[in-house]
Motif scaffolding. Structure first.
Motif, PDB file in Angstrom:
ATOM      1  N   PHE A 291     -14.691   5.817  -4.986  1.00 58.14           N
ATOM      2  CA  PHE A 291     -13.421   5.128  -5.237  1.00 58.14           C
ATOM      3  C   PHE A 291     -12.314   6.141  -5.501  1.00 58.14           C
ATOM      4  O   PHE A 291     -11.198   6.012  -4.988  1.00 58.14           O
ATOM      5  CB  PHE A 291     -13.552   4.186  -6.433  1.00 58.14           C
TER       6      PHE A 291
ATOM      7  N   LEU B  51      -8.933   6.544  -3.146  1.00 59.12           N
ATOM      8  CA  LEU B  51      -7.609   6.296  -3.719  1.00 59.12           C
ATOM      9  C   LEU B  51      -6.740   7.549  -3.664  1.00 59.12           C
ATOM     10  O   LEU B  51      -5.535   7.471  -3.402  1.00 59.12           O
ATOM     11  CB  LEU B  51      -7.756   5.798  -5.159  1.00 59.12           C
TER      12      LEU B  51
ATOM     13  N   ILE C  56      -9.945   0.081 -11.407  1.00 60.27           N
ATOM     14  CA  ILE C  56     -11.243  -0.069 -10.757  1.00 60.27           C
ATOM     15  C   ILE C  56     -12.294  -0.102 -11.864  1.00 60.27           C
ATOM     16  O   ILE C  56     -12.691   0.924 -12.401  1.00 60.27           O
ATOM     17  CB  ILE C  56     -11.529   1.079  -9.767  1.00 60.27           C
TER      18      ILE C  56
ATOM     19  N   GLN D 150       0.833  -1.199   0.000  1.00 63.40           N
ATOM     20  CA  GLN D 150       0.000   0.000   0.000  1.00 63.40           C
ATOM     21  C   GLN D 150       0.869   1.250   0.000  1.00 63.40           C
ATOM     22  O   GLN D 150       0.552   2.251  -0.659  1.00 63.40           O
ATOM     23  CB  GLN D 150      -0.925  -0.012   1.217  1.00 63.40           C
TER      24      GLN D 150
ATOM     25  N   LEU E 133     -11.997  -1.918  -1.446  1.00 61.38           N
ATOM     26  CA  LEU E 133     -10.564  -1.617  -1.518  1.00 61.38           C
ATOM     27  C   LEU E 133      -9.769  -2.421  -0.498  1.00 61.38           C
ATOM     28  O   LEU E 133      -8.642  -2.844  -0.768  1.00 61.38           O
ATOM     29  CB  LEU E 133     -10.333  -0.120  -1.316  1.00 61.38           C
TER      30      LEU E 133
END
Length: 263
Positions: A24, A28, A91, A3, A222
């Motif tokens: 999303f 992110l 995504i 990550q 996620l």
């Protein structure tokens, strides 16, 4: 990639003009990722891009594109490549449903839905999955639905499409996982987005009772992607619905779904 290593890398979010796609993008960006936002409607994406640049100091590119067109996935990939951007996280969120009796529904609407929900999603997964496999790392999140776990009258074609997405993603989690690429499937139930308005359905009592907000769904998806899970159903009630169906004959599942979905 961890990550931490994803900070400064690029994510592509389709269907980024509203709903799950918007959340999303926000999540992110908060994690430090640069973004490509792709959807048909430019204005809301430009507003979102400006807000994310200011809030998180990330780069955000907006690509206005109609993902219902057969060549749209290839065109989007060409535009992104021309910018010298390498996508590390995909995504695959763009999609919509069509509500109503199958044979009474305008074929053009069904065909457009299948192009977005099936063909464009599959082509983007194929193109970026190949790039990621060649590098030995990358992440792909596909958006299915709890409807993908059972036949659902009045959403017959939509839920059939989501069953395909679920099966595709779970298979690719194993297939591409052997080459360093994580593929996960997020299968939400009814969520507080524009889904019902676009599909043409009025919210039923069942849907109002089980409706989740968009942001918790996105965060669950996620997290599952980061952990390499093949699939996840967000929400206790949704998960229990899917689990409970295992003990019912498929004919009963369909009959119950019809009663829960009809207006």
């Amino acid at each position: 990639m961890s990550q931490q290593q994803l900070k400064g890398a690029w994510a592509l979010v389709t269907g980024a003009s509203s709903g799950l796609g918007e959340d999303f993008a926000r999540e992110l960006a908060a994690q430090g990722m640069n973004l490509v936002l792709a959807a048909r409607t430019r204005v809301p994406m430009e507003a979102l891009a400006s807000a994310l640049r200011s809030a998180h100091g990330v780069e955000v590119v907006v690509e206005s594109i109609d993902l219902s067109l057969p060549e749209s996935a290839d065109e989007l990939q060409r535009r992104i490549a021309a910018r010298g951007i390498q996508i590390e996280v995909l995504i695959n969120n763009a999609g919509f449903g069509v509500y109503g009796e199958f044979v009474s529904t305008d074929w053009a609407r069904i065909e457009t839905m299948l192009q977005v929900d099936l063909m464009t999603l599959t082509r983007l997964t194929h193109r970026y999955g190949a790039e990621m496999a060649a590098r030995g790392h990358g992440r792909i999140l596909l958006i299915s639905s709890i409807g993908g776990y059972q036949a659902t009258p009045l959403y017959a074609a939509y839920c059939a499409a989501k069953a395909y997405v679920l099966s595709l993603g779970e298979a690719l989690n194993d297939e591409l996982g052997r080459r360093g690429v994580t593929v996960s499937v997020l299968s939400p139930g009814i969520t507080a987005t524009k889904f019902l308005a676009v599909s043409g359905q009025r919210a039923t009592f069942y849907q109002r009772m089980l409706m989740m907000q968009s942001l918790p769904v996105v965060r669950i998806g996620l997290k599952a992607l980061a952990r390499g899970r093949a699939s996840i159903v967000p929400g206790v009630a949704n998960a229990l619905t899917v689990f409970g169906n295992r003990f019912l004959p498929r004919r009963w599942q369909s009959a119950i779904a019809y009663q829960l979905m009809k207006n």
